[in-house]
Design an enzyme around this catalytic site. Structure first.
Site, mmCIF file in Angstrom:
data_model
loop_
_atom_site.group_PDB
_atom_site.id
_atom_site.type_symbol
_atom_site.label_atom_id
_atom_site.label_comp_id
_atom_site.label_asym_id
_atom_site.label_seq_id
_atom_site.Cartn_x
_atom_site.Cartn_y
_atom_site.Cartn_z
ATOM 1 N N TYR A 57 -31.218 14.080 6.487
ATOM 2 C CA TYR A 57 -32.289 13.207 6.982
ATOM 3 C C TYR A 57 -33.393 13.009 5.955
ATOM 4 O O TYR A 57 -33.918 13.956 5.383
ATOM 5 C CB TYR A 57 -32.924 13.783 8.261
ATOM 6 C CG TYR A 57 -34.278 13.143 8.529
ATOM 7 C CD1 TYR A 57 -34.360 11.775 8.815
ATOM 8 C CD2 TYR A 57 -35.464 13.870 8.441
ATOM 9 C CE1 TYR A 57 -35.597 11.158 9.003
ATOM 10 C CE2 TYR A 57 -36.702 13.260 8.631
ATOM 11 C CZ TYR A 57 -36.759 11.909 8.905
ATOM 12 O OH TYR A 57 -37.961 11.288 9.077
ATOM 13 N N ALA A 97 0.815 -1.220 0.000
ATOM 14 C CA ALA A 97 0.000 0.000 0.000
ATOM 15 C C ALA A 97 0.848 1.270 0.000
ATOM 16 O O ALA A 97 0.729 2.127 -0.889
ATOM 17 C CB ALA A 97 -0.922 -0.019 1.218
ATOM 18 N N ASP A 124 3.004 0.643 7.481
ATOM 19 C CA ASP A 124 2.981 -0.157 8.708
ATOM 20 C C ASP A 124 4.316 -0.200 9.448
ATOM 21 O O ASP A 124 4.350 -0.523 10.630
ATOM 22 C CB ASP A 124 2.590 -1.608 8.376
ATOM 23 C CG ASP A 124 1.101 -1.764 8.149
ATOM 24 O OD1 ASP A 124 0.384 -0.745 8.126
ATOM 25 O OD2 ASP A 124 0.653 -2.919 8.003
ATOM 26 N N SER A 128 1.108 -4.315 -4.605
ATOM 27 C CA SER A 128 -0.131 -3.537 -4.593
ATOM 28 C C SER A 128 -1.361 -4.423 -4.420
ATOM 29 O O SER A 128 -2.365 -4.220 -5.083
ATOM 30 C CB SER A 128 -0.206 -2.777 -5.923
ATOM 31 O OG SER A 128 -1.124 -1.735 -5.852
ATOM 32 N N CYS A 151 -6.407 -6.441 2.717
ATOM 33 C CA CYS A 151 -7.668 -6.390 3.467
ATOM 34 C C CYS A 151 -8.701 -7.361 2.898
ATOM 35 O O CYS A 151 -9.679 -7.704 3.566
ATOM 36 C CB CYS A 151 -8.226 -4.970 3.436
ATOM 37 S SG CYS A 151 -6.970 -3.718 3.782
ATOM 38 N N ALA A 171 -4.550 -6.388 -2.309
ATOM 39 C CA ALA A 171 -5.546 -5.986 -1.318
ATOM 40 C C ALA A 171 -5.452 -6.913 -0.110
ATOM 41 O O ALA A 171 -6.208 -7.879 0.009
ATOM 42 C CB ALA A 171 -6.935 -6.047 -1.943
ATOM 43 N N ASN A 228 -1.714 4.412 3.137
ATOM 44 C CA ASN A 228 -1.882 5.154 1.889
ATOM 45 C C ASN A 228 -1.638 6.643 2.084
ATOM 46 O O ASN A 228 -1.000 7.289 1.254
ATOM 47 C CB ASN A 228 -3.296 4.921 1.341
ATOM 48 C CG ASN A 228 -3.340 3.690 0.452
ATOM 49 O OD1 ASN A 228 -2.815 3.710 -0.654
ATOM 50 N ND2 ASN A 228 -3.923 2.623 0.947
ATOM 51 N N ARG A 269 4.268 11.099 -10.424
ATOM 52 C CA ARG A 269 3.239 12.004 -10.975
ATOM 53 C C ARG A 269 3.656 13.464 -10.814
ATOM 54 O O ARG A 269 3.454 14.288 -11.694
ATOM 55 C CB ARG A 269 1.908 11.787 -10.242
ATOM 56 C CG ARG A 269 1.001 10.780 -10.912
ATOM 57 C CD ARG A 269 -0.458 10.977 -10.537
ATOM 58 N NE ARG A 269 -0.680 10.893 -9.116
ATOM 59 C CZ ARG A 269 -0.876 9.766 -8.442
ATOM 60 N NH1 ARG A 269 -0.846 8.611 -9.086
ATOM 61 N NH2 ARG A 269 -1.081 9.776 -7.156
HETATM 62 C C1 LIG Z 1 -5.995 -9.982 6.401
HETATM 63 C C2 LIG Z 1 -5.785 -8.504 6.515
HETATM 64 C C3 LIG Z 1 -6.874 -7.662 6.574
HETATM 65 C C4 LIG Z 1 -6.695 -6.281 6.695
HETATM 66 N N1 LIG Z 1 -7.791 -5.483 6.721
HETATM 67 C C5 LIG Z 1 -7.623 -4.138 6.783
HETATM 68 C C6 LIG Z 1 -8.742 -3.291 6.731
HETATM 69 O O1 LIG Z 1 -9.884 -3.748 6.624
HETATM 70 N N2 LIG Z 1 -8.532 -1.954 6.798
HETATM 71 C C7 LIG Z 1 -7.283 -1.413 6.890
HETATM 72 O O2 LIG Z 1 -7.136 -0.191 6.925
HETATM 73 N N3 LIG Z 1 -6.186 -2.211 6.916
HETATM 74 C C8 LIG Z 1 -6.334 -3.546 6.874
HETATM 75 N N4 LIG Z 1 -5.234 -4.362 6.876
HETATM 76 C C9 LIG Z 1 -3.889 -3.763 7.009
HETATM 77 C C10 LIG Z 1 -3.303 -3.336 5.681
HETATM 78 O O3 LIG Z 1 -3.302 -4.410 4.781
HETATM 79 C C11 LIG Z 1 -1.891 -2.851 5.925
HETATM 80 O O4 LIG Z 1 -1.965 -1.760 6.803
HETATM 81 C C12 LIG Z 1 -1.210 -2.406 4.639
HETATM 82 O O5 LIG Z 1 -1.006 -3.500 3.792
HETATM 83 C C13 LIG Z 1 0.136 -1.788 4.966
HETATM 84 O O6 LIG Z 1 0.799 -1.514 3.798
HETATM 85 P P1 LIG Z 1 2.367 -1.300 3.758
HETATM 86 O O7 LIG Z 1 2.701 -1.035 2.336
HETATM 87 O O8 LIG Z 1 2.785 -0.275 4.740
HETATM 88 O O9 LIG Z 1 3.007 -2.663 4.281
HETATM 89 P P2 LIG Z 1 2.862 -4.176 3.812
HETATM 90 O O10 LIG Z 1 1.520 -4.426 3.254
HETATM 91 O O11 LIG Z 1 3.316 -4.991 4.957
HETATM 92 O O12 LIG Z 1 3.908 -4.305 2.636
HETATM 93 C C14 LIG Z 1 5.299 -4.247 2.858
HETATM 94 C C15 LIG Z 1 6.003 -4.970 1.749
HETATM 95 O O13 LIG Z 1 7.394 -4.786 1.924
HETATM 96 C C16 LIG Z 1 8.066 -6.011 1.675
HETATM 97 N N5 LIG Z 1 9.371 -6.005 2.335
HETATM 98 C C17 LIG Z 1 9.623 -6.049 3.667
HETATM 99 N N6 LIG Z 1 10.953 -6.063 3.897
HETATM 100 C C18 LIG Z 1 11.559 -6.021 2.676
HETATM 101 C C19 LIG Z 1 12.907 -6.022 2.237
HETATM 102 N N7 LIG Z 1 13.923 -6.056 3.083
HETATM 103 N N8 LIG Z 1 13.153 -5.980 0.920
HETATM 104 C C20 LIG Z 1 12.130 -5.942 0.034
HETATM 105 N N9 LIG Z 1 10.848 -5.950 0.371
HETATM 106 C C21 LIG Z 1 10.559 -5.985 1.682
HETATM 107 C C22 LIG Z 1 7.117 -7.034 2.260
HETATM 108 O O14 LIG Z 1 7.381 -8.331 1.755
HETATM 109 C C23 LIG Z 1 5.778 -6.493 1.793
HETATM 110 O O15 LIG Z 1 5.440 -6.971 0.534
HETATM 111 C C24 LIG Z 1 -5.381 -5.748 6.757
HETATM 112 C C25 LIG Z 1 -4.277 -6.596 6.695
HETATM 113 C C26 LIG Z 1 -4.469 -7.953 6.566
HETATM 114 C C27 LIG Z 1 -3.281 -8.859 6.506
#
Ligand SMILES: Cc1cc2nc3c(=O)[nH]c(=O)nc-3n(C[C@H](O)[C@H](O)[C@H](O)COP(=O)(O)OP(=O)(O)OC[C@H]3O[C@@H](n4cnc5c(N)ncnc54)[C@H](O)[C@@H]3O)c2cc1C
Length: 548
Positions: free
Chosen positions: A428, A11, A284, A39, A43, A41, A306, A22
């Site tokens: 409403y 994300a 995260d 990229s 969630c 989902a 995001n 952009r």
């Molecule tokens: C089942 C599930 C349900 C969810 N539901 C919700 C929801 O309903 N609403 C909501 O707001 N959020 C939800 N989330 C949380 C949301 O998915 C995460 O907050 C979001 O994906 C975070 O994005 P990110 O890019 O910061 O990190 P991540 O999604 O963790 O992506 C990080 C990426 O970096 C890669 N990476 C890590 N270290 C390295 C390295 N050394 N070299 C190269 N690549 C690396 C990882 O492999 C990963 O692909 C949910 C998560 C899960 C798992």
């Protein structure tokens, strides 16, 4: 040409990369990720397991090729960043397919390494059939087992959002699901009475829920999972989902001296800058600030990730300078037909942060009560007793909860007081709301409490003090039989005066009815007669403990 390297492509990483390109099309932006998918989902993974989302391709929003075509950014999948050298401004990256190591240089670096599921170090955690749910690969494996009919019984460890969503989806695939949670209720971020409401609902839907229970080990045979051992029981399982929380991926950042915050996620300022020049962190892996307490907090959420990605993108491209002051940890979940949402501080967190608070629990409908399909929702509102500022809200019910929670999030963000909330000019018409919406109603009740016009007692307090209070159920005979508070005397509101001798004036009295209306009528009468009286907030419908 400025070179930007982004590590992580879900994300926040892809958001930052796309925004930079952009705003500054001349920049060279490269993204590396060790994952096979970009990229995606995350969630949506529980719904993919349940088959609600049918195809894998629906989960993966973009492939690297799509991304390149749309953004002109190169994304290298299955490329793990191993080491960063801030002197030479370069990152050593390993191609996980070929084992080849390459070096990428940068002018600016974005760390978007996300979070990883925490798996407690217990016996059996590596058995076949034990999975976290974080990546598309995890979900594909679980879905395959389910589709092949290999799962009859599943255990979900952890009662947070992900565990609950997976539990629902497995149950919908006709699997017997047991969920084990360490603390006393599911949905840990919510307050007890709201969480227990959801817990009762899940149980009624057929999910076995064991709270206050610790998983000690997982046993298997021939390398395959067979049962989960807790401190209270053994539960048979062909599948175990480990969802006890996530930890920020900070190892890479720590190697180069990037400072962590008190939450153990990467400390960033409001521009998403770390303590090292030209090194940003988003999503995260990075820490947030709670807008109410103005203290560090960690909300690993897609919504926040995001926003952080976009802010970093804007600042890196220098198109303008933008900042993110903080977030509220606003969150929402669907559990079967029940919806639950939360924003700002819970009662527990507000007390911990040192606020002197008032709370109310107010049932209402999401539409006019005469409009077909209306559903009940219960609002918990938490306000500062001294400033009257709204600190937090939780809304639960089968009705629409996203609208009221988003109104609350907006109100809190702009520092609204309870009196401001009461006067909001909300839309409403019968199919959409009540004339006095649930939000306004909750604010009205809160104002009555803050000004001392009405005294209420929360379900939590009533449950703790059942034996010392005189409890009167004020409903008429018909509705009384639905279930009341243990030990309650039944005196319908209209009979109260004629039967007043049945009550002990020296005892603290609690009045109950289904939602609070009858109790309020009796409240006025008993106050006049000099009783020390309170109304059960939320009525019996929001009382989540045992009823008679
Ligand atoms: C089942 C599930 C349900 C969810 N539901 C919700 C929801 O309903 N609403 C909501 O707001 N959020 C939800 N989330 C949380 C949301 O998915 C995460 O907050 C979001 O994906 C975070 O994005 P990110 O890019 O910061 O990190 P991540 O999604 O963790 O992506 C990080 C990426 O970096 C890669 N990476 C890590 N270290 C390295 C390295 N050394 N070299 C190269 N690549 C690396 C990882 O492999 C990963 O692909 C949910 C998560 C899960 C798992």
């Amino acid at each position: 040409m400025e070179k930007i390297l982004v590590i992580g492509a879900v994300a926040s990483g892809t958001k930052a990369a796309a925004k930079i390109k952009r705003e500054n099309p001349d920049a060279q932006v490269v993204v590396v990720t060790k994952d096979k998918h970009i990229s995606y989902a995350g969630c949506g993974l529980p719904y993919f397991i349940g088959g609600v989302i049918e195809e894998e391709k629906e989960l993966v929003v973009k492939t690297p090729e799509d991304f390149k075509e749309i953004t002109d950014i190169d994304v290298y999948i299955e490329h793990e960043a191993l080491e960063i050298d801030t002197e030479s401004k370069s990152v050593k990256v390993k191609d996980l397919k070929t084992e080849e190591e390459k070096v990428y240089t940068y002018d600016k670096l974005v760390i978007a390494t996300g979070a990883s599921p925490f798996v407690p170090p217990i016996e059996g955690k590596d058995l076949q059939g034990v999975y976290p749910v974080r990546t598309v690969s995890n979900a594909l494996e679980v879905r395959k087992l389910v589709d092949e009919g290999k799962v009859k019984k599943a255990v979900v460890v952890g009662g947070g959002f992900i565990g609950l969503e997976v539990a629902e989806n497995l149950h919908e695939r006709n699997i017997e699901v047991s969920l084990v949670e360490l603390i006393d209720h599911i949905l840990p971020p919510f307050d007890e009475e709201i969480a227990l409401y959801a817990q009762n609902y899940m149980k009624e839907e057929g999910v076995n829920i064991y709270t206050g229970e610790k998983v000690l080990s997982i046993k298997g045979q021939d390398g395959k999972v067979q049962k989960v051992i807790t401190d209270k029981r053994e539960i048979e399982a062909d599948l175990v989902i480990m969802s006890v929380g996530v930890r920020a991926n900070t190892q890479l950042a720590q190697q180069i001296g990037v400072e962590l915050g008190v939450t153990r996620a990467i400390k960033v300022n409001e521009y998403m800058e770390t303590n090292l020049q030209d090194v940003y962190a988003v999503g995260d892996c990075a820490e947030n600030v709670n807008l109410v307490t103005e203290q560090p907090a960690w909300y690993p959420m897609g919504s926040t990730a995001n926003k952080m990605g976009r802010i970093a993108g804007i600042n890196i491209s220098k198109s303008e300078k933008d900042h993110l002051k903080g977030v509220l940890g606003t969150t929402i979940v669907k559990l079967f037909n029940l919806n639950a949402a939360k924003t700002g501080l819970s009662e527990r967190d507000a007390k911990k942060a040192g606020f002197e608070i008032e709370t109310v629990l107010v049932p209402a409908n999401d539409k006019a009560h005469y409009y077909p399909g209306y559903r009940q929702i219960i609002t918990k509102l938490i306000a500062d007793k001294n400033t009257h500022k709204v600190l937090g809200a939780q809304v639960i019910g089968e009705g629409v909860v996203d609208k009221p929670i988003d109104i609350m999030a907006t109100a809190i963000t702009f520092g609204a007081k309870v009196e401001d909330l009461e006067k909001l000019d909300l839309a409403y018409a019968p199919p959409f709301s009540m004339a006095m919406s649930s939000t306004i109603l909750a604010a009205n009740v809160m104002r009555n409490k803050l000004t001392g016009r009405v005294h209420g007692i929360s379900p939590i307090e009533l449950n703790e003090r059942l034996n010392e209070l005189q409890i009167v159920d004020t409903r008429d005979g018909g509705s009384y039989i639905i279930g009341t508070i243990p030990g309650a005397i039944h005196i319908p509101s209209e009979e109260l005066i004629t039967r007043i001798d049945e009550l002990d004036k020296n005892k603290e009295t609690v009045l109950v009815c289904k939602v609070g209306k009858n109790a309020f009528l009796s409240y006025i009468k008993l106050r006049k007669l000099g009783f020390d009286v309170k109304i059960l907030e939320g009525g019996t419908c929001a009382y989540p403990y045992e009823k008679e």
